[in-house]
Scaffold this motif. Sequence first.
Motif, PDB file in Angstrom:
ATOM      1  N   PHE A  21       0.974  -1.261   0.100  1.00  0.00           N
ATOM      2  CA  PHE A  21       0.086  -0.089   0.072  1.00  0.00           C
ATOM      3  C   PHE A  21       0.805   1.454  -0.058  1.00  0.00           C
ATOM      4  N   ILE A  22       0.472   2.120  -0.722  1.00  0.00           N
ATOM      5  CA  ILE A  22       1.290   3.458  -0.990  1.00  0.00           C
ATOM      6  C   ILE A  22       0.421   4.608  -0.806  1.00  0.00           C
ATOM      7  N   ALA A  23       0.539   5.443   0.240  1.00  0.00           N
ATOM      8  CA  ALA A  23       0.061   6.578   0.481  1.00  0.00           C
ATOM      9  C   ALA A  23       0.774   7.647   0.046  1.00  0.00           C
ATOM     10  N   SER A  24       0.351   8.755  -0.758  1.00  0.00           N
ATOM     11  CA  SER A  24       1.182   9.736  -1.524  1.00  0.00           C
ATOM     12  C   SER A  24       0.758  11.100  -0.891  1.00  0.00           C
ATOM     13  N   ASP A  25       1.634  11.787  -0.696  1.00  0.00           N
ATOM     14  CA  ASP A  25       1.639  13.360  -0.159  1.00  0.00           C
ATOM     15  C   ASP A  25       0.382  13.436   0.843  1.00  0.00           C
TER      16      ASP A  25
END
Length: 82
Positions: free
Chosen positions: A1-5
């Motif tokens: 999982f990637i959460a950006s900004d």
Amino acid sequence: FIASDTGMVFRFLWRIVSTFIDPDTRNRIHIIKGMDAKEKHLKDKISVEEATPWIRRGGMKTRDFDFNEYYMSIPFDHAFDE
């Protein structure tokens, strides 16, 4: 999982919550900030042709989002830009 900004509040809460998460799971979650970090994490996952410019440098998906078209006209099993 990637959460950006993510915002500052999210990152603060993540620091607290992540201590209670199993290390194997925690290592699969990436909180990234900035275009350089996005390029590093996403270059093998999203092609430039499928990315918007705010996701990857040189992203080619530049079509504006139309809420009515997306939610009212497009069948559930189709992509927005097909």
